[in-house]
Design a protein around this motif. Structure first.
Motif: not given
Lengths: 217, 412
Positions: B338-339, B342, B345-346, B376, B380, B383-385
């Motif tokens: 879930r994190l 999206v 989007h992804t 995308e 993501s 940016e985050h993982f």
């Protein structure tokens, strides 16, 4: 002008210690009593947190209402609350409670989230440090911003609004030291509708408007 | 051997690397000890393999120690591990004593180093008892839970809880995985290493060789789920979704995971999968050796759509890996998926085989969305993982623990 000292920051998120909310009434109770750092985190620090950055809503309460309570009306009303438009977090809290109370009074049943979909109250520490960069010319601001980390953009353009002078980003505060000469840049920064942008998007937009202002000079 | 920090500059940008160096400067000379239970295999070892040298490169004195144990000890810790994740496993008094004895023997070896360390990270429950043995510790001890302990089996949690409560702080991957504890509980999601064998860019010939090896048709869409054969990964549900799509589109499916020879439940799941797949040459069930990182990498790159239709999931790093390959992910609406995923989007979050089939068909009808969502997804992850974010949060955590406690704002 004195050089602009670029800072950077890293966000470290932690559990707040508040019990998770399983329904809207519990959310209301916990929200009414939560610390300012919890409120600030769920409204303002979401952009810097490790999560996908382009959701419908910028604050966690609206996202939870939509995804887990299934209450789109509440989500829309919460989602439009822009924390930076309030003079204080106290006012933001009051406005949020007003929206929740109104929704509770409209609803025949209190909306519940499924087990596992509770609202978890979190807070964070923002660790701020010198990025080791100095900007000496306002004309170079756009170029420097283009290369900044998300942390720097957040700290100087968003987080700054909660520091003195309240409501003003650090770039504008710096440019105001020579207000007359820097008017094009100040106007450019003021033209950015920032709250609904992700940090990478905001960085691009700030760099773009400043570069255009420079070209138009 | 992990890559130096500079090797990541081309992936995350120089500003992110500079940020790490600035933070590292504030912690120069800090003595860090990581302790876990295995040098290779598993996600924790993969993290420590890159984290320890990168911390060293940033000026910290970081070391990674592994506790030594007997096979019975690791059987007990496996039971503890399972119990903390909710499985009802009873552990006898004798076995708890063995757990403590093995920790005590390890403390004889590691004690001096642990006593002198400024920060000790204890990973998962296996070495957690070491803290109670370290009466002369100078530094802060942090318990890093890599597992979901939100609904533990209570009798085992009653034994583990006092051990964990004595730490100065704990780290969980997500809020949903945490327990209420009397110390700060930080949230640091895991990450992937974009330069590891599993994630690095591959040359086209190598990717095509994998396609040829498994007889995959380049002219037809490919769905790929990478995960062990476990009921919670719902491989049979993935086959159901495939069948629903196959009626209208000529898709192929790869279900790839490790072998299940020593896992009775895994064997049973695999048997169910083979039965569900029987007779269909377009379903490829692949039992891969544990070191098949490049093969997995190639399969993810060959996929049009990545599936991770779990019904229960930890963080779901296979999702992150798929997204990093620029693919949309159709994932179960659970855990860390879930994190990352999206809707629109992804990828898409789904709850049923029908939901997965619907989203697969949607994407096959909107090929341009596959590419756009894949891009995308990759951004993501960037940016985050990626590990640079993970490392930054560990550095921030050490600064907070050392200097700030639980303040909202800490200037260093």
């Amino acid at each position: 002008m004195t050089p602009f000292e670029v800072k950077d920051c890293a966000l470290l998120v932690r559990m707040s210690g508040l019990s998770p909310a399983t329904n809207l009434r519990e959310l209301r109770e916990r929200f009414a009593a939560c610390s300012w750092s919890v409120l600030f985190h769920h409204y303002c620090e979401t952009t810097l947190r490790t999560t996908y950055d382009n959701l419908d809503y910028r604050n966690d309460f609206a996202v939870w209402a939509k995804l887990y309570l299934g209450d789109r009306v509440l989500a829309e009303r919460l989602g439009i609350l822009d924390p930076y438009s309030f003079q204080s977090l106290k006012e933001l809290r009051a406005a949020t409670l007003e929206v929740i109370d109104q929704r509770l009074s409209e609803s025949a049943m209190v909306p519940w989230a499924r087990h596992g979909d509770e609202f978890f109250f979190m807070e964070a520490t923002t660790v701020v440090f010198d990025a080791g960069i100095r900007i000496t010319q306002p004309s170079l601001l756009g170029a420097f911003i283009r290369e900044m980390t998300n942390g720097s953009v957040y700290y100087h353009f968003l987080e700054a609004r909660r520091r003195l002078p309240i409501g003003m980003d650090d770039f504008t505060a710096w440019l105001l030291k020579d207000e007359e000469a820097n008017q094009p840049y100040i106007r450019a920064l003021a033209s950015v509708d920032f709250y609904f942008r992700s940090l990478p998007d905001l960085r691009r937009e700030l760099a773009r408007v400043l570069t255009e202002a420079e070209a138009a000079k | 051997m992990s890559a130096p920090l500079s090797a990541y500059e081309g992936i995350v940008g120089s500003a992110v690397i500079r940020q790490l160096r600035q933070l590292g400067e504030k912690l120069a000379g800090t003595r860090i000890v990581h302790v876990n239970s295995t040098r290779e295999g598993g996600g924790v070892a993969e993290i420590l393999e890159w984290m320890t040298p990168l911390m060293g490169e940033l000026g910290l004195q970081a070391s990674w120690e592994v506790i030594h144990g007997t096979p019975p000890f690791f059987e007990i810790t496996k039971s503890i591990h399972n119990a903390l994740q909710g499985h009802p496993v009873s552990i006898s008094v004798k076995n708890w004593k063995l757990y403590e004895d093995v920790n005590a023997r390890n403390f004889e070896r590691l004690g001096p180093m642990l006593e002198e360390a400024d920060v000790v990270f204890i990973h998962d429950p296996q070495p957690a008892h070491l803290l109670s043995l370290c009466g002369r510790r100078k530094g802060k001890w942090i318990w890093r839970a890599h597992i979901d302990i939100s609904r533990p089996y209570r009798p085992v949690w009653k034994m583990v809880r006092p051990m964990v409560e004595a730490f100065d702080a704990s780290i969980f991957s997500m809020a949903e995985f945490a327990q209420t504890l009397p110390h700060p509980q930080f949230l640091v999601p895991p990450s992937i290493d974009p330069l590891s064998e599993k994630n690095r860019a591959l040359e086209t010939p190598e990717i095509e060789a994998v396609r040829a090896e498994f007889g995959l048709d380049p002219s037809r869409p490919l769905l790929v789920q990478i995960s062990r054969f476990d009921r919670f990964k719902d491989p049979v549900g993935v086959i159901e979704a495939y069948h629903l799509v196959r009626k209208v589109a000529p898709v192929q499916l790869v279900l790839a995971g490790g072998g299940a020879t020593d896992d009775p439940e895994g064997k049973a799941v695999l048997a169910d999968v083979m039965e569900a797949a029987a007779g269909d040459p377009d379903i490829h069930v692949l039992l891969l050796p544990p070191d098949s990182h490049r093969t997995v990498n190639a399969l993810q790159r060959l996929a049009d759509i990545i599936i991770q239709k779990s019904t229960r999931e930890g963080f779901g790093l296979t999702v992150t890996e798929g997204m990093w390959k620029g693919k949309p992910v159709i994932g179960g609406d659970v855990g860390g998926i879930r994190l990352q995923v999206v809707n629109h989007h992804t990828g898409f979050l789904v709850n049923t085989p029908e939901g997965a089939a619907h989203r697969i068909r949607y994407l096959l009808h909107h090929r341009e969305r596959i590419e756009a969502m894949g891009m995308e997804a990759r951004e993501s992850v960037r940016e985050h993982f990626l590990l640079t974010r993970h490392l930054r949060e560990y550095l921030a955590l050490m600064l907070v623990i050392a200097r700030g406690g639980q303040v909202r704002f800490l200037e260093v």
